[in-house]
Design a protein around this motif. Structure first.
Motif, PDB file in Angstrom:
ATOM      1  N   UNK A 116       0.833  -1.264  -0.093  1.00 25.74           N
ATOM      2  CA  UNK A 116      -0.058   0.076   0.182  1.00 25.74           C
ATOM      3  C   UNK A 116       0.675   1.632  -0.117  1.00 25.74           C
ATOM      4  N   UNK A 117       2.232   1.034   0.677  1.00 31.03           N
ATOM      5  CA  UNK A 117       2.643   2.248   1.022  1.00 31.03           C
ATOM      6  C   UNK A 117       3.707   2.580  -0.626  1.00 31.03           C
ATOM      7  N   UNK A 118       4.072   1.886  -0.937  1.00 35.64           N
ATOM      8  CA  UNK A 118       4.301   2.074  -2.567  1.00 35.64           C
ATOM      9  C   UNK A 118       3.663   2.253  -3.572  1.00 35.64           C
ATOM     10  N   UNK A 119       2.409   2.112  -3.122  1.00 33.53           N
ATOM     11  CA  UNK A 119       1.179   1.883  -4.828  1.00 33.53           C
ATOM     12  C   UNK A 119       1.041   3.760  -4.229  1.00 33.53           C
ATOM     13  N   UNK A 120       0.724   4.456  -2.711  1.00 36.40           N
ATOM     14  CA  UNK A 120       0.507   4.795  -2.667  1.00 36.40           C
ATOM     15  C   UNK A 120       1.662   6.079  -2.922  1.00 36.40           C
ATOM     16  N   UNK A 170       3.409   6.042  -5.043  1.00 34.55           N
ATOM     17  CA  UNK A 170       3.135   6.221  -7.036  1.00 34.55           C
ATOM     18  C   UNK A 170       1.883   6.988  -7.172  1.00 34.55           C
ATOM     19  N   UNK A 171       1.242   7.291  -6.585  1.00 38.98           N
ATOM     20  CA  UNK A 171       0.302   7.895  -6.314  1.00 38.98           C
ATOM     21  C   UNK A 171      -1.319   7.173  -6.643  1.00 38.98           C
ATOM     22  N   UNK A 172      -1.051   5.699  -6.455  1.00 35.85           N
ATOM     23  CA  UNK A 172      -2.569   5.064  -6.645  1.00 35.85           C
ATOM     24  C   UNK A 172      -2.887   4.802  -5.037  1.00 35.85           C
ATOM     25  N   UNK A 173      -2.261   4.094  -3.745  1.00 34.54           N
ATOM     26  CA  UNK A 173      -3.146   4.296  -3.772  1.00 34.54           C
ATOM     27  C   UNK A 173      -3.721   3.174  -3.317  1.00 34.54           C
ATOM     28  N   UNK A 174      -3.538   1.765  -3.688  1.00 32.38           N
ATOM     29  CA  UNK A 174      -4.132   0.535  -4.051  1.00 32.38           C
ATOM     30  C   UNK A 174      -3.816  -0.615  -3.306  1.00 32.38           C
ATOM     31  N   UNK A 175      -4.550  -0.457  -1.988  1.00 27.00           N
ATOM     32  CA  UNK A 175      -4.560  -1.771  -1.063  1.00 27.00           C
ATOM     33  C   UNK A 175      -3.889  -2.780  -1.487  1.00 27.00           C
ATOM     34  N   UNK A 176      -3.967  -3.594  -2.921  1.00 30.41           N
ATOM     35  CA  UNK A 176      -4.235  -5.223  -2.499  1.00 30.41           C
ATOM     36  C   UNK A 176      -3.360  -4.876  -4.157  1.00 30.41           C
ATOM     37  N   UNK A 177      -2.193  -3.872  -4.354  1.00 30.23           N
ATOM     38  CA  UNK A 177      -1.236  -4.275  -4.900  1.00 30.23           C
ATOM     39  C   UNK A 177      -0.382  -4.924  -5.007  1.00 30.23           C
ATOM     40  N   UNK A 178       0.410  -5.775  -5.241  1.00 30.53           N
ATOM     41  CA  UNK A 178       1.682  -7.208  -5.412  1.00 30.53           C
ATOM     42  C   UNK A 178       2.683  -5.807  -4.571  1.00 30.53           C
ATOM     43  N   UNK A 179       3.636  -6.937  -3.890  1.00 34.12           N
ATOM     44  CA  UNK A 179       4.535  -6.813  -2.109  1.00 34.12           C
ATOM     45  C   UNK A 179       5.729  -6.350  -3.446  1.00 34.12           C
ATOM     46  N   UNK A 180       5.743  -5.388  -3.798  1.00 31.38           N
ATOM     47  CA  UNK A 180       7.457  -4.407  -4.137  1.00 31.38           C
ATOM     48  C   UNK A 180       8.517  -5.573  -4.198  1.00 31.38           C
ATOM     49  N   UNK A 181       8.576  -5.933  -2.773  1.00 33.16           N
ATOM     50  CA  UNK A 181      10.159  -6.038  -2.515  1.00 33.16           C
ATOM     51  C   UNK A 181       9.968  -7.590  -2.268  1.00 33.16           C
ATOM     52  N   UNK A 182       8.962  -8.282  -3.004  1.00 36.88           N
ATOM     53  CA  UNK A 182       8.775  -9.517  -3.005  1.00 36.88           C
ATOM     54  C   UNK A 182      10.123 -10.569  -4.041  1.00 36.88           C
ATOM     55  N   UNK A 183      10.996 -11.449  -3.547  1.00 34.15           N
ATOM     56  CA  UNK A 183      11.799 -11.378  -4.750  1.00 34.15           C
ATOM     57  C   UNK A 183      11.201 -13.625  -4.402  1.00 34.15           C
ATOM     58  N   UNK A 184      10.604 -13.468  -4.474  1.00 35.55           N
ATOM     59  CA  UNK A 184       9.926 -15.635  -5.184  1.00 35.55           C
ATOM     60  C   UNK A 184       9.480 -15.243  -5.466  1.00 35.55           C
ATOM     61  N   UNK A 185       9.395 -16.912  -6.283  1.00 37.93           N
ATOM     62  CA  UNK A 185       8.945 -16.762  -7.676  1.00 37.93           C
ATOM     63  C   UNK A 185       7.885 -18.143  -7.420  1.00 37.93           C
TER      64      UNK A 185
END
Length: 349
Positions: free
Chosen positions: A326-330, A332-347
């Protein structure tokens, strides 16, 4: 058939926004609201207890409920021990989150008498690093509080908020933890919200998070127990072709699934670092909010998740950190609660 003996459920209660420090990475915004009175807090404790009792009776499942009590700095509430006593009297396990500075011998004795299960003390690294984040003189003052807790046999966990400011100091933290006679060291990722939004350039890349977590979890760290609520960290033992766990949350991010947060003015949020209100315990039924809140419902609905989090096989056991997403999405001016976790390094897609 899955047999459930007991389910964990916690409420993180921020009793006050007042604090004796001005940390650079604080997820609070520095704005003060009217704090709930002792009477209102007691009513809120009863509300939480009644909800859990109703669940137990309706589903014939026992719960292991707990309160994580914090602030700001919780010891700035003059009635802190009255509140803890009321929570304990209802059968809740008690945990405390503090910077440790205001903990003297008398307070440590009183905490021990209450049967407190553990105290988390925030330390960001060796003295120079810690004080560059939390302020001059705070390091030695926190160590004094830790010593009082240790002397009373209270379980202490040191917690480090990982960012570019201290990512290179993990080995020093391991040595510091051992030198203090402790065996529990915790890590969390910086959430760039509140005052901490100014540290967005110092958040770790997904590659750096991966490197750090592999360093932390691939070695026993001299017998230290590693404590973290980061859902990504809990998935590191699984291989990339792990089976799809489905669409029912089983673990991972606690927001709206196994925990809630109550702020000083009674505002209820899914998580302490996720500033999205779902109601207020002063006027709303907690049990009704848990069932009917569109925000909480969305957190449990895989189909609403974006990016790799929505398509991940491990969604049910992880869902990424909603606060960081959410913080990263905010930002970027989006503020989406269900955005992907931008720090996830797993696949696991």
């Amino acid at each position: 058939m899955l047999t459930v003996n007991s389910l964990d459920f916690f409420v993180q209660w921020h009793l006050t926004e007042r604090c004796n420090l001005r940390c650079r990475h604080c997820y609070q915004d520095g704005m003060f609201s009217q704090e709930m009175s002792l009477f209102e807090i007691r009513q809120g404790i009863g509300e939480v207890w009644a909800m859990i009792q109703a669940w137990s009776e309706a589903y014939e499942i026992s719960f292991s409920p707990s309160f994580n009590v914090t602030g700001g700095e919780p010891f700035l509430r003059a009635d802190l021990f009255k509140i803890l006593e009321d929570m304990g009297r209802k059968g809740f396990d008690l945990y405390l989150l503090s910077n440790g500075i205001l903990i003297n011998r008398d307070k440590a004795v009183r905490l021990a008498d209450l049967g407190i299960k553990g105290v988390q003390i925030s330390l960001e690294g060796p003295e120079e690093i810690h004080e560059s984040i939390r302020g001059k003189g705070s390091f030695s003052a926190s160590l004094k509080g830790i010593a009082h807790l240790i002397s009373e046999g209270i379980t202490v966990t040191l917690n480090m908020t990982l960012s570019e400011l201290n990512a290179g100091n993990i080995s020093e933290m391991v040595e510091l933890t051992k030198s203090l006679g402790l065996n529990r060291l915790g890590f969390s990722r910086l959430v760039p919200s509140g005052k901490g939004a100014g540290l967005l350039p110092y958040t770790l890349s997904r590659e750096k998070v991966g490197d750090l977590y592999r360093q932390i979890f691939s070695n026993p760290l001299d017998g230290l127990e590693i404590i973290t609520g980061d859902p990504i960290a809990s998935q590191m033992d699984w291989v990339a072709d792990a089976e799809n766990l489905g669409d029912v949350p089983l673990g991972g991010c606690a927001a709206g699934v196994s925990g809630l947060t109550i702020l000083p003015d009674g505002t209820i949020t899914p998580c302490r670092r996720l500033p999205v209100s779902v109601g207020n315990i002063r006027k709303d039924s907690l049990r009704e909010l848990w069932v009917t809140s569109p925000i909480l419902e969305s957190l449990r609905d895989r189909s609403q998740y974006q990016g790799k989090c929505g398509s991940c096989k491990r969604w049910a056991a992880c869902r990424g950190c909603r606060a960081i997403a959410y913080a990263y999405s905010q930002a970027k001016g989006e503020g989406h609660l269900l955005a992907e976790d931008p720090q996830c390094f797993l696949d696991f897609i």
